[in-house]
Design a protein around this motif. Structure first.
Motif, PDB file in Angstrom:
ATOM      1  N   MET A 133      -3.177  -9.127   8.660  1.00 16.83           N
ATOM      2  CA  MET A 133      -3.543  -8.716   7.312  1.00 16.83           C
ATOM      3  C   MET A 133      -2.700  -7.508   6.910  1.00 16.83           C
ATOM      4  N   LEU A 134      -2.167  -7.553   5.655  1.00 16.52           N
ATOM      5  CA  LEU A 134      -1.315  -6.477   5.176  1.00 16.52           C
ATOM      6  C   LEU A 134      -2.137  -5.204   4.949  1.00 16.52           C
ATOM      7  N   ALA A 135      -1.536  -4.063   5.291  1.00 12.42           N
ATOM      8  CA  ALA A 135      -2.195  -2.786   5.065  1.00 12.42           C
ATOM      9  C   ALA A 135      -2.271  -2.500   3.569  1.00 12.42           C
ATOM     10  N   LYS A 136      -3.438  -2.077   3.107  1.00 13.49           N
ATOM     11  CA  LYS A 136      -3.656  -1.815   1.679  1.00 13.49           C
ATOM     12  C   LYS A 136      -3.396  -0.334   1.395  1.00 13.49           C
ATOM     13  N   ILE A 137      -2.421  -0.069   0.522  1.00 17.24           N
ATOM     14  CA  ILE A 137      -2.028   1.296   0.187  1.00 17.24           C
ATOM     15  C   ILE A 137      -2.327   1.547  -1.285  1.00 17.24           C
ATOM     16  N   LEU A 138      -3.047   2.618  -1.574  1.00 12.92           N
ATOM     17  CA  LEU A 138      -3.302   3.020  -2.963  1.00 12.92           C
ATOM     18  C   LEU A 138      -2.296   4.109  -3.342  1.00 12.92           C
ATOM     19  N   VAL A 139      -1.520   3.846  -4.412  1.00  8.85           N
ATOM     20  CA  VAL A 139      -0.541   4.810  -4.911  1.00  8.85           C
ATOM     21  C   VAL A 139      -1.093   5.408  -6.201  1.00  8.85           C
ATOM     22  N   VAL A 140      -1.185   6.739  -6.254  1.00 10.08           N
ATOM     23  CA  VAL A 140      -1.760   7.425  -7.416  1.00 10.08           C
ATOM     24  C   VAL A 140      -0.702   8.349  -8.007  1.00 10.08           C
ATOM     25  N   ASP A 141      -0.226   8.032  -9.226  1.00 11.11           N
ATOM     26  CA  ASP A 141       0.824   8.825  -9.868  1.00 11.11           C
ATOM     27  C   ASP A 141       0.770   8.569 -11.366  1.00 11.11           C
ATOM     28  N   ASP A 142       0.781   9.642 -12.192  1.00  3.08           N
ATOM     29  CA  ASP A 142       0.735   9.437 -13.638  1.00  3.08           C
ATOM     30  C   ASP A 142       2.114   9.157 -14.230  1.00  3.08           C
TER      31      ASP A 142
END
Length: 455
Positions: free
Chosen positions: A1-10
């Motif tokens: 299963m692929l690792a889930k990455i949350l990217v937070v940038d405005d």
């Protein structure tokens, strides 16, 4: 299963670029353009890691980090900012950030940092699994371990325990030799009888003789009454002679007679007394070398060494460290009346990387200290002692010891190639970890592997 990455940038362009790069690296990225949305996404869904910008409209990165850490302190959050300062970095790390990167991002550094962060997240998940395993384990002095070395030890204990054979338990200090002796006794037909332990290194020759065999009244100054020794106390059970390699030769001769004749003689007595005792002995010395040096009787060595049970050092079963650490944490948290859930990923990673020359005993002491110093729900690296790292390339060390057949006397390029490949193999093919061990960047490692036709 692929690792889930949350990217937070405005910055929509930067956010899109990062999602594209992460997808190319084999991850499953998702995006958020503000702190509020990111916090809600973390609450609603499990992410393996977060890349978080600091300066954003509305809720900034530091506040979002604080809320995410309160909700899930084990999830690694990597801070990104174009406004680098020592104060910001320190504040981010104190709030719970895993690491701190400056814009424009160095993608090699980002990839390496992200891979390490995901390794930490994996260790955090293992922490919880281990905690549940230990919660379900039966009480009592357990020998903890699931590694191959420990499975082999358990098999050997199971074969030896039901017999009446004298057993010599060998291993470095702190490996748990007394626990092995207790396991052998518990699995024997003598389990309903006593197990009497004697630390042979802690007593002088005169005191040890009296301790083992007892003494008659008036046998020496201060002997005001007859005293039964440890062998008599262990009758119908087992006696555990710890650090057997430390006993003086006169005692060695008397111990040999006990093994051969199954009888003892009290100090100051002239009447032999029969005993029914199984002998379990332990040593951290190489008794073969002690025999060769004339410090240990050869006949006693062979009488003791009917069955040898070697206990592996902790460095040879590093995969057992998380389970052991969680076991000790539960014990000392309860003892010190503290509510500690586990280790942060970085703390567990630190424990796994240590060499632990003092073996399980040293690890136990380190965890007890960390529990005492801990002020939160998770033990962090700050509460753990500094330590020397485990050697990363045991196979390579063997080659070096091989003299002319190893790494010496060969072209430098060949040596470098072999070092790199051995390191990569010892790291399980993880190029980022191999680069860290070798002290080079991942990009440099990639170039060298390409040069040698190995990429």
């Amino acid at each position: 299963m692929l690792a889930k990455i949350l990217v937070v940038d405005d910055d929509a362009g930067h956010l899109s670029m990062l999602r594209t790069v992460l997808s190319g690296w084999g991850y499953a990225p998702e995006g958020a353009t503000d702190g509020e949305s990111a916090v809600e996404m973390v609450r609603a869904k499990a992410y393996d890691a977060v890349l978080l910008d600091v300066r954003m409209a509305g809720m900034g990165g530091m506040e979002a980090l604080s809320r995410m850490s309160a909700f899930n302190p084990a999830m690694p959050v990597i801070i990104m900012t174009a406004y680098s300062s020592v104060e910001t970095a320190v504040a981010a790390l104190k709030t719970g950030a895993y690491d701190y990167l400056t814009k424009p991002l160095d993608l090699d550094v980002l990839r390496l940092t992200l891979e390490r962060a995901l390794d930490h997240m994996r260790l955090a998940a293992e922490n919880e699994t281990l905690r549940r395993k230990l919660a379900d384990a039966p009480p009592g002095p357990e020998i903890i371990g699931t590694s191959r070395a420990m499975r082999e030890l358990f098999t050997l204990i199971g074969m030896v325990a039901p017999t009446e054979a004298t057993v010599l338990i060998t291993g470095e200090s702190g490996t748990g030799k007394e626990l092995v002796a207790r396991a052998i006794h518990s699995g024997s037909a003598r389990s309903s009888g006593p197990l009497v332990a004697v630390n042979c290194a802690a007593l002088s020759e005169t005191l040890l003789e009296s301790e083992l065999f007892g003494h008659e009244k008036g046998a020496f100054t201060g002997a005001e009454r007859r005293r039964e020794g440890r062998f008599m106390a262990a009758d119908k059970g087992s006696i555990f002679l710890d650090e057997i390699g430390e006993i003086a030769q006169p005692i060695q001769a008397k111990l040999l007679r006990v093994i051969q004749e199954r009888e003892i003689q009290r100090v100051g007595g002239d009447k032999p007394i029969g005993v029914d005792v199984r002998i379990l002995a332990a040593t951290n010395r190489d008794l073969k070398k002690e025999v060769a040096a004339g410090r240990f009787r050869e006949d006693l060595y062979y009488r003791l060494n009917v069955v040898s049970v070697p206990v592996p050092p902790l460095r040879e079963r590093a995969e057992d460290i998380p389970l052991l650490a969680q076991f000790f944490l539960g014990r000392f948290a309860e003892k010190n009346r503290k509510r500690i859930k586990g280790f942060t990923p970085a703390a567990m990673d630190h424990l796994v990387r240590c060499a632990w020359p003092g073996n399980v005993r040293e690890l136990e002491n380190a965890v007890e200290r960390a529990v005492i110093l801990s002020v939160g729900e998770y033990v962090t690296e700050r509460e753990l002692p500094l330590c020397d790292p485990r050697p990363a390339t045991p196979a390579l060390a063997t080659q070096v010891e091989g003299g002319s057949g190893g790494l010496t006397g060969r072209p430098l390029d060949d040596v470098e190639r072999e070092v790199i490949l051995a390191t990569l193999d010892s790291c399980g093919g993880n190029k980022s970890e191999a680069a860290r061990v070798l002290g080079i960047t991942r990009a440099t490692l990639h170039k060298k592997l390409k040069k040698y036709g190995e990429d």
